[in-house]
Design a protein around this motif. Structure first.
Motif, PDB file in Angstrom:
ATOM      1  N   ASN A  91       0.710  -1.298   0.481  1.00  0.00           N
ATOM      2  CA  ASN A  91       0.079   0.062   0.210  1.00  0.00           C
ATOM      3  C   ASN A  91       0.172   0.980  -0.216  1.00  0.00           C
ATOM      4  O   ASN A  91      -0.089   2.146   0.054  1.00  0.00           O
ATOM      5  N   LEU A  92       1.865   1.228  -0.280  1.00  0.00           N
ATOM      6  CA  LEU A  92       2.929   1.935  -0.677  1.00  0.00           C
ATOM      7  C   LEU A  92       3.165   2.231  -2.041  1.00  0.00           C
ATOM      8  O   LEU A  92       3.820   1.393  -2.080  1.00  0.00           O
ATOM      9  N   ASP A  93       3.552   3.428  -2.077  1.00  0.00           N
ATOM     10  CA  ASP A  93       3.471   4.023  -3.317  1.00  0.00           C
ATOM     11  C   ASP A  93       4.574   5.417  -2.909  1.00  0.00           C
ATOM     12  O   ASP A  93       4.329   6.453  -3.069  1.00  0.00           O
ATOM     13  N   ALA A  94       6.716   4.562  -3.698  1.00  0.00           N
ATOM     14  CA  ALA A  94       6.886   5.481  -2.913  1.00  0.00           C
ATOM     15  C   ALA A  94       7.729   5.935  -3.832  1.00  0.00           C
ATOM     16  O   ALA A  94       8.375   5.217  -4.761  1.00  0.00           O
ATOM     17  N   HIS A  95       8.101   7.507  -3.847  1.00  0.00           N
ATOM     18  CA  HIS A  95       8.833   8.459  -5.322  1.00  0.00           C
ATOM     19  C   HIS A  95       9.432   9.000  -5.026  1.00  0.00           C
ATOM     20  O   HIS A  95       9.978  10.098  -4.294  1.00  0.00           O
ATOM     21  N   ILE A  96      11.363   8.934  -3.675  1.00  0.00           N
ATOM     22  CA  ILE A  96      12.227   9.226  -3.107  1.00  0.00           C
ATOM     23  C   ILE A  96      13.251   9.692  -4.306  1.00  0.00           C
ATOM     24  O   ILE A  96      13.889   8.778  -5.050  1.00  0.00           O
ATOM     25  N   ASP A  97      13.544  10.635  -4.188  1.00  0.00           N
ATOM     26  CA  ASP A  97      15.164  11.361  -5.369  1.00  0.00           C
ATOM     27  C   ASP A  97      16.309  11.597  -4.596  1.00  0.00           C
ATOM     28  O   ASP A  97      15.565  12.978  -4.024  1.00  0.00           O
ATOM     29  N   LEU A  98      17.116  11.610  -3.917  1.00  0.00           N
ATOM     30  CA  LEU A  98      17.617  12.482  -2.949  1.00  0.00           C
ATOM     31  C   LEU A  98      18.983  13.531  -3.663  1.00  0.00           C
ATOM     32  O   LEU A  98      20.148  13.825  -2.698  1.00  0.00           O
ATOM     33  N   ASP A  99      18.990  12.965  -4.878  1.00  0.00           N
ATOM     34  CA  ASP A  99      19.319  13.884  -5.800  1.00  0.00           C
ATOM     35  C   ASP A  99      19.711  15.303  -5.805  1.00  0.00           C
ATOM     36  O   ASP A  99      18.933  16.223  -5.311  1.00  0.00           O
ATOM     37  N   ALA A 100      20.804  15.270  -4.813  1.00  0.00           N
ATOM     38  CA  ALA A 100      20.578  17.557  -4.583  1.00  0.00           C
ATOM     39  C   ALA A 100      20.390  18.019  -5.992  1.00  0.00           C
ATOM     40  O   ALA A 100      20.243  19.858  -5.839  1.00  0.00           O
ATOM     41  N   ASN A 101      20.647  18.247  -7.094  1.00  0.00           N
ATOM     42  CA  ASN A 101      19.806  18.831  -7.900  1.00  0.00           C
ATOM     43  C   ASN A 101      18.280  18.757  -8.267  1.00  0.00           C
ATOM     44  O   ASN A 101      18.129  18.690 -10.206  1.00  0.00           O
ATOM     45  N   THR A 102      17.324  17.993  -7.608  1.00  0.00           N
ATOM     46  CA  THR A 102      16.014  17.709  -7.505  1.00  0.00           C
ATOM     47  C   THR A 102      15.592  17.922  -6.846  1.00  0.00           C
ATOM     48  O   THR A 102      15.724  18.456  -5.534  1.00  0.00           O
ATOM     49  N   CYS A 103      14.100  18.644  -6.554  1.00  0.00           N
ATOM     50  CA  CYS A 103      13.179  19.073  -6.180  1.00  0.00           C
ATOM     51  C   CYS A 103      11.913  18.190  -5.969  1.00  0.00           C
ATOM     52  O   CYS A 103      11.658  17.341  -7.091  1.00  0.00           O
ATOM     53  N   THR A 104      10.726  17.999  -5.170  1.00  0.00           N
ATOM     54  CA  THR A 104       9.432  17.267  -4.957  1.00  0.00           C
ATOM     55  C   THR A 104       8.560  17.343  -6.404  1.00  0.00           C
ATOM     56  O   THR A 104       8.343  16.433  -6.701  1.00  0.00           O
ATOM     57  N   ALA A 105       8.146  18.638  -6.526  1.00  0.00           N
ATOM     58  CA  ALA A 105       7.943  18.979  -7.832  1.00  0.00           C
ATOM     59  C   ALA A 105       7.842  18.524  -8.737  1.00  0.00           C
ATOM     60  O   ALA A 105       7.767  18.342  -9.818  1.00  0.00           O
ATOM     61  N   LEU A 106       9.617  18.377  -8.760  1.00  0.00           N
ATOM     62  CA  LEU A 106      10.228  17.682 -10.453  1.00  0.00           C
ATOM     63  C   LEU A 106      10.227  16.169 -10.539  1.00  0.00           C
ATOM     64  O   LEU A 106       9.569  16.429 -11.972  1.00  0.00           O
ATOM     65  N   ILE A 107      10.410  15.642  -9.376  1.00  0.00           N
ATOM     66  CA  ILE A 107       9.612  13.967  -9.146  1.00  0.00           C
ATOM     67  C   ILE A 107       8.589  14.450  -9.541  1.00  0.00           C
ATOM     68  O   ILE A 107       8.100  12.931 -10.655  1.00  0.00           O
ATOM     69  N   VAL A 108       6.890  14.916  -9.473  1.00  0.00           N
ATOM     70  CA  VAL A 108       5.974  15.129  -9.550  1.00  0.00           C
ATOM     71  C   VAL A 108       5.518  14.919 -11.127  1.00  0.00           C
ATOM     72  O   VAL A 108       5.070  14.215 -11.856  1.00  0.00           O
ATOM     73  N   ASP A 109       6.406  16.089 -11.384  1.00  0.00           N
ATOM     74  CA  ASP A 109       6.649  16.792 -12.690  1.00  0.00           C
ATOM     75  C   ASP A 109       6.637  15.698 -13.780  1.00  0.00           C
ATOM     76  O   ASP A 109       5.877  15.300 -15.005  1.00  0.00           O
ATOM     77  N   LYS A 110       7.968  14.408 -13.758  1.00  0.00           N
ATOM     78  CA  LYS A 110       7.407  13.261 -14.612  1.00  0.00           C
ATOM     79  C   LYS A 110       6.561  12.749 -14.320  1.00  0.00           C
ATOM     80  O   LYS A 110       6.058  12.080 -15.525  1.00  0.00           O
ATOM     81  N   LEU A 111       6.489  12.670 -13.103  1.00  0.00           N
ATOM     82  CA  LEU A 111       4.870  10.810 -13.011  1.00  0.00           C
ATOM     83  C   LEU A 111       3.868  11.750 -13.424  1.00  0.00           C
ATOM     84  O   LEU A 111       3.198  11.242 -14.761  1.00  0.00           O
ATOM     85  N   LEU A 112       3.492  13.267 -13.963  1.00  0.00           N
ATOM     86  CA  LEU A 112       2.753  14.158 -14.823  1.00  0.00           C
ATOM     87  C   LEU A 112       2.952  14.501 -15.876  1.00  0.00           C
ATOM     88  O   LEU A 112       2.282  15.255 -16.401  1.00  0.00           O
ATOM     89  N   ALA A 113       3.587  13.569 -16.411  1.00  0.00           N
ATOM     90  CA  ALA A 113       4.538  13.818 -17.668  1.00  0.00           C
ATOM     91  C   ALA A 113       4.708  15.043 -17.840  1.00  0.00           C
ATOM     92  O   ALA A 113       4.301  16.120 -19.465  1.00  0.00           O
TER      93      ALA A 113
END
Length: 319
Positions: A91-113
């Motif tokens: 039940n956990l859908d995790a999208h974690i990226d610890l790269d110093a040159n990304t942020c959460t909005a960019l992670i979700v931006d990829k998910l939303l194409a």
């Protein structure tokens, strides 16, 4: 029950904005000032509830996450801060990226194409990923003027998140998020002269002018430290002031200290832009500290530990 749990800064607000522009739902909003990151523990989810958790460290919220999963809730988690061990659960859908040159909005931006790409770029600017945001803005075909508008908007939304309590802020983060939902594009927001952009623009300049008038408390080739008084304006400007300083001297670390009322400092630490690592580890070594590689903070550093803090920062960046 749907819960949207998010950091009250630019990255947290804009990440949720992208998701809810794409998928509008009724939800209970759980947020606060930028430093209030232990948010998941504040709710009591039941079986079948859905939690969307954005831009707060899983490591700091793991107790609440595990409890939610045990109760039968489902969890969508997107973040770029220290995560600790990520649970394995259906039940956990995790999208974690610890790269110093990304942020959460960019992670979700990829998910939303890239559906709300201009908002994601705005969040990257707000999270002080200036070079990355400039690159994305150029690739998207935005003019220098448009990129500058997104940069200013991201900075202003981020500025609004800093304070010891919501009463320090110009807009409660949940209220600011709701107001931004009216604008599918950040350029629509800027065109609206009645939008929050213009109130924040005026307030930001007033607070920044006060900060710029204060000389450095400590300055070396490795670290510059600035101390601000125990005032609401200091707490509001501390984070974005740290970002400004970091961009002015890319080879040095920067710390902005804001006096608390209990003989301690609220600290915003920025790693050197040319060496974006270590800030989260340094701050996490103190009792009330945390953050990510490039930017971190300590909620309450006793005055008598300041010399130790300075030595740790300078020692780290001489390695």
């Amino acid at each position: 029950m749907n819960y949207d749990i998010f950091n009250g800064d630019a990255d947290g607000i804009i990440t949720l904005l992208q998701l809810r522009l794409a998928d509008p739902i009724d939800s209970e909003l759980v947020t606060g000032v930028k430093r209030n990151i232990q948010l998941v523990q504040s709710i009591n989810p039941a079986q079948g509830d859905k939690l969307t958790i954005l831009d707060i460290s899983m490591e700091k919220n793991i107790e609440g996450v595990n409890k939610a999963l045990e109760q039968g809730a489902s969890v969508f988690y997107a973040d770029h801060h220290r995560s600790g061990d990520i649970p394995e659960h259906e039940n956990l859908d995790a999208h974690i990226d610890l790269d110093a040159n990304t942020c959460t909005a960019l992670i979700v931006d990829k998910l939303l194409a890239g559906k709300y790409h201009a908002w994601a770029i705005t969040a990257a600017y707000g999270d002080n990923l200036i070079a990355k945001a400039d690159q994305l803005a150029s690739q998207a075909g935005y003019s220098d003027e448009q990129a500058a508008q997104l940069k200013e908007l991201g900075t202003l939304i981020n500025y609004n998140g800093y304070g010891a309590a919501v009463t320090d802020l110009h807009f409660a983060p949940a209220a600011l998020y709701r107001s931004l939902l009216a604008y599918p594009s950040p350029f629509d927001l800027i065109k609206d002269l009645d939008s929050p952009f213009y109130k924040l623009q005026k307030a930001y300049q007033e607070d920044m002018d006060k900060a710029l008038a204060i000389p450095a408390k400590h300055q070396s080739a490795l670290l510059s430290v600035f101390e601000l008084p125990n005032e609401s304006w200091s707490r509001r400007i501390s984070g974005v002031y740290g970002n400004l300083l970091a961009n002015q001297s890319a080879n040095s670390a920067h710390a902005v200290l804001t006096q608390n009322s209990d003989a301690s400092y609220l600290i915003s630490l920025r790693a050197p832009l040319n060496n974006k690592q270590g800030a989260g580890d340094i701050c996490s070594s103190f009792a009330t500290g945390g953050g990510r590689a490039a930017a971190a903070g300590i909620n309450a550093l006793p005055f008598d530990q300041l010399v130790n803090f300075i030595e740790q920062v300078e020692g780290h960046y001489t390695l």
